[in-house]
Scaffold this motif. Structure first.
Motif, PDB file in Angstrom:
ATOM      1  N   PHE A   1       0.790  -1.592   0.207  1.00  0.00           N
ATOM      2  CA  PHE A   1       0.105   0.149   0.403  1.00  0.00           C
ATOM      3  C   PHE A   1       0.855   1.727  -0.135  1.00  0.00           C
ATOM      4  CE2 PHE A   1      -1.841   3.260   2.577  1.00  0.00           C
ATOM      5  CZ  PHE A   1      -3.505   3.895   1.899  1.00  0.00           C
ATOM      6  N   ASP A   2       1.869   1.445   0.277  1.00  0.00           N
ATOM      7  CA  ASP A   2       2.834   2.713   0.747  1.00  0.00           C
ATOM      8  C   ASP A   2       3.700   2.740  -0.359  1.00  0.00           C
ATOM      9  OD1 ASP A   2       2.187   2.809   3.659  1.00  0.00           O
ATOM     10  OD2 ASP A   2       3.362   1.798   4.072  1.00  0.00           O
ATOM     11  N   ASP A   3       3.866   1.593  -1.791  1.00  0.00           N
ATOM     12  CA  ASP A   3       4.514   1.871  -2.572  1.00  0.00           C
ATOM     13  C   ASP A   3       3.583   2.114  -3.560  1.00  0.00           C
ATOM     14  OD1 ASP A   3       7.007   0.563  -1.351  1.00  0.00           O
ATOM     15  OD2 ASP A   3       6.627  -0.495  -2.207  1.00  0.00           O
ATOM     16  N   LEU A   4       2.346   1.597  -3.079  1.00  0.00           N
ATOM     17  CA  LEU A   4       1.211   2.828  -4.784  1.00  0.00           C
ATOM     18  C   LEU A   4       0.814   3.501  -3.970  1.00  0.00           C
ATOM     19  CD1 LEU A   4      -0.788   1.270  -6.801  1.00  0.00           C
ATOM     20  CD2 LEU A   4      -1.988   0.407  -5.029  1.00  0.00           C
ATOM     21  N   ARG A   5       1.099   4.067  -2.669  1.00  0.00           N
ATOM     22  CA  ARG A   5       0.483   5.343  -2.100  1.00  0.00           C
ATOM     23  C   ARG A   5       1.529   6.156  -2.381  1.00  0.00           C
ATOM     24  NH1 ARG A   5      -4.262   7.908  -1.617  1.00  0.00           N
ATOM     25  NH2 ARG A   5      -4.179   9.509  -0.228  1.00  0.00           N
ATOM     26  N   SER A   6       2.404   6.567  -2.816  1.00  0.00           N
ATOM     27  CA  SER A   6       3.263   7.289  -3.037  1.00  0.00           C
ATOM     28  C   SER A   6       3.476   7.152  -4.521  1.00  0.00           C
ATOM     29  CB  SER A   6       4.855   6.661  -2.414  1.00  0.00           C
ATOM     30  OG  SER A   6       5.675   7.355  -3.388  1.00  0.00           O
ATOM     31  N   ILE A   7       2.885   6.486  -5.017  1.00  0.00           N
ATOM     32  CA  ILE A   7       3.111   6.349  -7.077  1.00  0.00           C
ATOM     33  C   ILE A   7       1.541   7.479  -7.193  1.00  0.00           C
ATOM     34  CG2 ILE A   7       2.549   5.517  -8.728  1.00  0.00           C
ATOM     35  CD1 ILE A   7       4.149   2.891  -7.825  1.00  0.00           C
ATOM     36  N   LEU A   8       0.745   7.023  -6.753  1.00  0.00           N
ATOM     37  CA  LEU A   8      -0.351   7.595  -6.666  1.00  0.00           C
ATOM     38  C   LEU A   8      -0.195   9.459  -6.277  1.00  0.00           C
ATOM     39  CD1 LEU A   8      -3.662   8.438  -7.177  1.00  0.00           C
ATOM     40  CD2 LEU A   8      -3.588   7.466  -4.662  1.00  0.00           C
ATOM     41  N   LEU A   9       0.506   9.614  -5.263  1.00  0.00           N
ATOM     42  CA  LEU A   9       1.046  11.237  -5.291  1.00  0.00           C
ATOM     43  C   LEU A   9       1.265  11.576  -5.753  1.00  0.00           C
ATOM     44  CD1 LEU A   9       1.244  10.875  -1.143  1.00  0.00           C
ATOM     45  CD2 LEU A   9      -0.785  11.533  -2.437  1.00  0.00           C
ATOM     46  N   SER A  10       2.585  11.228  -6.741  1.00  0.00           N
ATOM     47  CA  SER A  10       3.762  11.883  -7.817  1.00  0.00           C
ATOM     48  C   SER A  10       2.149  12.005  -9.132  1.00  0.00           C
ATOM     49  CB  SER A  10       4.536  11.151  -7.768  1.00  0.00           C
ATOM     50  OG  SER A  10       5.547  10.155  -6.906  1.00  0.00           O
ATOM     51  N   GLU A  11       1.169  10.527  -8.922  1.00  0.00           N
ATOM     52  CA  GLU A  11       1.133  10.737 -10.655  1.00  0.00           C
ATOM     53  C   GLU A  11       0.092  12.096 -10.360  1.00  0.00           C
ATOM     54  OE1 GLU A  11       0.648   9.633 -13.689  1.00  0.00           O
ATOM     55  OE2 GLU A  11       1.132   8.329 -13.136  1.00  0.00           O
ATOM     56  N   ARG A  12      -0.332  11.779  -9.013  1.00  0.00           N
ATOM     57  CA  ARG A  12      -1.559  12.764  -8.828  1.00  0.00           C
ATOM     58  C   ARG A  12      -1.072  14.802  -8.757  1.00  0.00           C
ATOM     59  NH1 ARG A  12      -4.120  13.107  -2.867  1.00  0.00           N
ATOM     60  NH2 ARG A  12      -4.917  10.866  -3.698  1.00  0.00           N
TER      61      ARG A  12
ATOM     62  N   THR B   1       1.201  16.063 -10.504  1.00  0.00           N
ATOM     63  CA  THR B   1       1.950  16.711 -11.569  1.00  0.00           C
ATOM     64  C   THR B   1       0.945  16.121 -12.925  1.00  0.00           C
ATOM     65  OG1 THR B   1       3.717  16.162 -13.677  1.00  0.00           O
ATOM     66  CG2 THR B   1       2.655  14.431 -12.846  1.00  0.00           C
ATOM     67  N   GLY B   2       0.488  16.752 -13.813  1.00  0.00           N
ATOM     68  CA  GLY B   2      -0.419  17.275 -15.448  1.00  0.00           C
ATOM     69  C   GLY B   2       0.428  16.481 -16.228  1.00  0.00           C
ATOM     70  N   LYS B   3       1.074  15.521 -16.207  1.00  0.00           N
ATOM     71  CA  LYS B   3       1.473  14.334 -17.087  1.00  0.00           C
ATOM     72  C   LYS B   3       2.060  13.383 -16.767  1.00  0.00           C
ATOM     73  CE  LYS B   3       5.005  18.838 -19.523  1.00  0.00           C
ATOM     74  NZ  LYS B   3       4.084  18.223 -21.026  1.00  0.00           N
ATOM     75  N   LEU B   4       1.665  12.553 -17.390  1.00  0.00           N
ATOM     76  CA  LEU B   4       2.174  11.261 -17.480  1.00  0.00           C
ATOM     77  C   LEU B   4       3.249  10.565 -16.436  1.00  0.00           C
ATOM     78  CD1 LEU B   4      -0.411   9.102 -17.619  1.00  0.00           C
ATOM     79  CD2 LEU B   4       0.428   8.213 -19.578  1.00  0.00           C
ATOM     80  N   LEU B   5       3.512  10.122 -16.203  1.00  0.00           N
ATOM     81  CA  LEU B   5       4.465   9.072 -15.534  1.00  0.00           C
ATOM     82  C   LEU B   5       5.149   7.944 -15.667  1.00  0.00           C
ATOM     83  CD1 LEU B   5       4.475  10.578 -10.875  1.00  0.00           C
ATOM     84  CD2 LEU B   5       5.016  11.744 -12.738  1.00  0.00           C
ATOM     85  N   GLN B   6       6.194   8.233 -15.600  1.00  0.00           N
ATOM     86  CA  GLN B   6       6.266   6.577 -15.771  1.00  0.00           C
ATOM     87  C   GLN B   6       6.436   6.283 -14.378  1.00  0.00           C
ATOM     88  OE1 GLN B   6       8.599   5.858 -19.282  1.00  0.00           O
ATOM     89  NE2 GLN B   6       8.072   3.573 -17.987  1.00  0.00           N
ATOM     90  N   ILE B   7       5.910   4.773 -14.847  1.00  0.00           N
ATOM     91  CA  ILE B   7       5.297   3.686 -13.381  1.00  0.00           C
ATOM     92  C   ILE B   7       5.950   2.239 -14.132  1.00  0.00           C
ATOM     93  CG2 ILE B   7       3.555   5.175 -12.873  1.00  0.00           C
ATOM     94  CD1 ILE B   7       1.354   3.441 -13.977  1.00  0.00           C
ATOM     95  N   SER B   8       6.177   1.521 -14.006  1.00  0.00           N
ATOM     96  CA  SER B   8       6.136   0.218 -13.741  1.00  0.00           C
ATOM     97  C   SER B   8       5.388  -0.476 -14.674  1.00  0.00           C
ATOM     98  CB  SER B   8       6.494  -0.651 -12.570  1.00  0.00           C
ATOM     99  OG  SER B   8       6.759  -2.334 -12.392  1.00  0.00           O
ATOM    100  N   PRO B   9       6.208  -1.237 -15.649  1.00  0.00           N
ATOM    101  CA  PRO B   9       4.723  -1.696 -16.365  1.00  0.00           C
ATOM    102  C   PRO B   9       4.166  -2.906 -15.495  1.00  0.00           C
ATOM    103  CG  PRO B   9       6.725  -1.949 -17.712  1.00  0.00           C
ATOM    104  CD  PRO B   9       7.172  -2.353 -16.087  1.00  0.00           C
ATOM    105  N   ASP B  10       4.674  -3.427 -14.912  1.00  0.00           N
ATOM    106  CA  ASP B  10       4.044  -4.509 -14.433  1.00  0.00           C
ATOM    107  C   ASP B  10       3.220  -4.461 -12.455  1.00  0.00           C
ATOM    108  OD1 ASP B  10       6.159  -4.417 -12.622  1.00  0.00           O
ATOM    109  OD2 ASP B  10       6.352  -6.554 -12.295  1.00  0.00           O
TER     110      ASP B  10
END
Length: 231
Positions: free
Chosen positions: A3-14, A16-25
């Motif tokens: 959950f913590d890792d996923l939440r961190s990715i969500l906050l970063s995506e939220r 910025t207005g641009k699409l971020l690079q995330i892990s394919p899996d």
């Protein structure tokens, strides 16, 4: 994917207005984490215990975070598809950061927008649709000296096994056995071992996973209902 890792990715995506690079899996790993948590819930003897409740709450939090991440990224991709279809500038690097499924969505949306623009704005003719009877009979069309010739498609043998689009190695979904019960008193909302959220009130007649129903029955919160057999 915790959950913590996923939440961190969500906050970063939220942020910025641009699409971020995330892990394919990332989504595959998140689904695997959810499955692992639910497996722990199933292994707990009392599904309404504090331990089970904590695992269920973590599962819900991960699901909600995953859904929000998908929603944010989808809105960004739709905006890019609109800019592409309208011929406006957009950052091609963002397209490169899309996951394969996201890229397919982008292509489909952009293609649909361009086709609709051609029909409505440029008065382009819509593609011809094959005659309805031909579609219903399952026939193929072939060009013969400029004329359309219809030939019947051979029917499959009666004893032929149907082709399934799902791989035979795919595991069936995990579905717990259910039990029909009557609710004897109001109770707090809870998540069953099947992953569903239940909000029950006195007098309700519902089907619950047997494990949840058994625990609630022992606590005199519900009572099982046996339907008469048909003869």
């Amino acid at each position: 994917m915790g959950f913590d890792d996923l939440r961190s990715i969500l906050l970063s995506e939220r942020e910025t207005g641009k699409l971020l690079q995330i892990s394919p899996d990332i989504f595959d790993r998140t689904h695997a984490e959810i499955a692992a948590l639910l497996k722990k819930v199933y292994a707990i003897e009392d599904p309404l215990s504090d331990e089970a409740r904590a695992l269920i709450e973590e599962t819900i939090a991960i699901k909600e975070t995953m859904h929000e991440l998908f929603s944010i990224r989808s809105r960004k991709i739709l905006a890019l598809a609109i800019m592409h279809a309208e011929g406006n500038y957009y950052d091609r690097e963002e397209v490169k950061r899309m996951l394969p499924a996201e890229h397919e969505m982008f292509d489909r949306v952009a293609s649909g927008l361009e086709e609709c623009q051609g029909i409505l704005l440029n008065n382009a003719k819509q593609p011809l649709v094959p005659p309805l009877p031909a579609v219903l009979r399952g026939i193929e069309s072939a060009e013969d000296e400029g004329d359309t010739v219809y030939t019947e498609v051979p029917a499959a043998p009666e004893d032929a096994e149907p082709q399934s689009p799902v791989s035979s190695s795919a595991a069936p979904p995990l579905t717990p056995p259910y039990m029909l019960v009557r609710v004897l008193q109001d109770m707090d909302t809870f998540m069953g071992v099947d992953g569903r959220i239940y909000s029950l009130a006195k007098g309700d007649i519902v089907t619950l996973p047997e494990r949840n129903a058994s625990v609630l029955s022992d606590r005199n919160i519900v009572i099982g209902i046996t339907l008469p057999s048909c003869k």
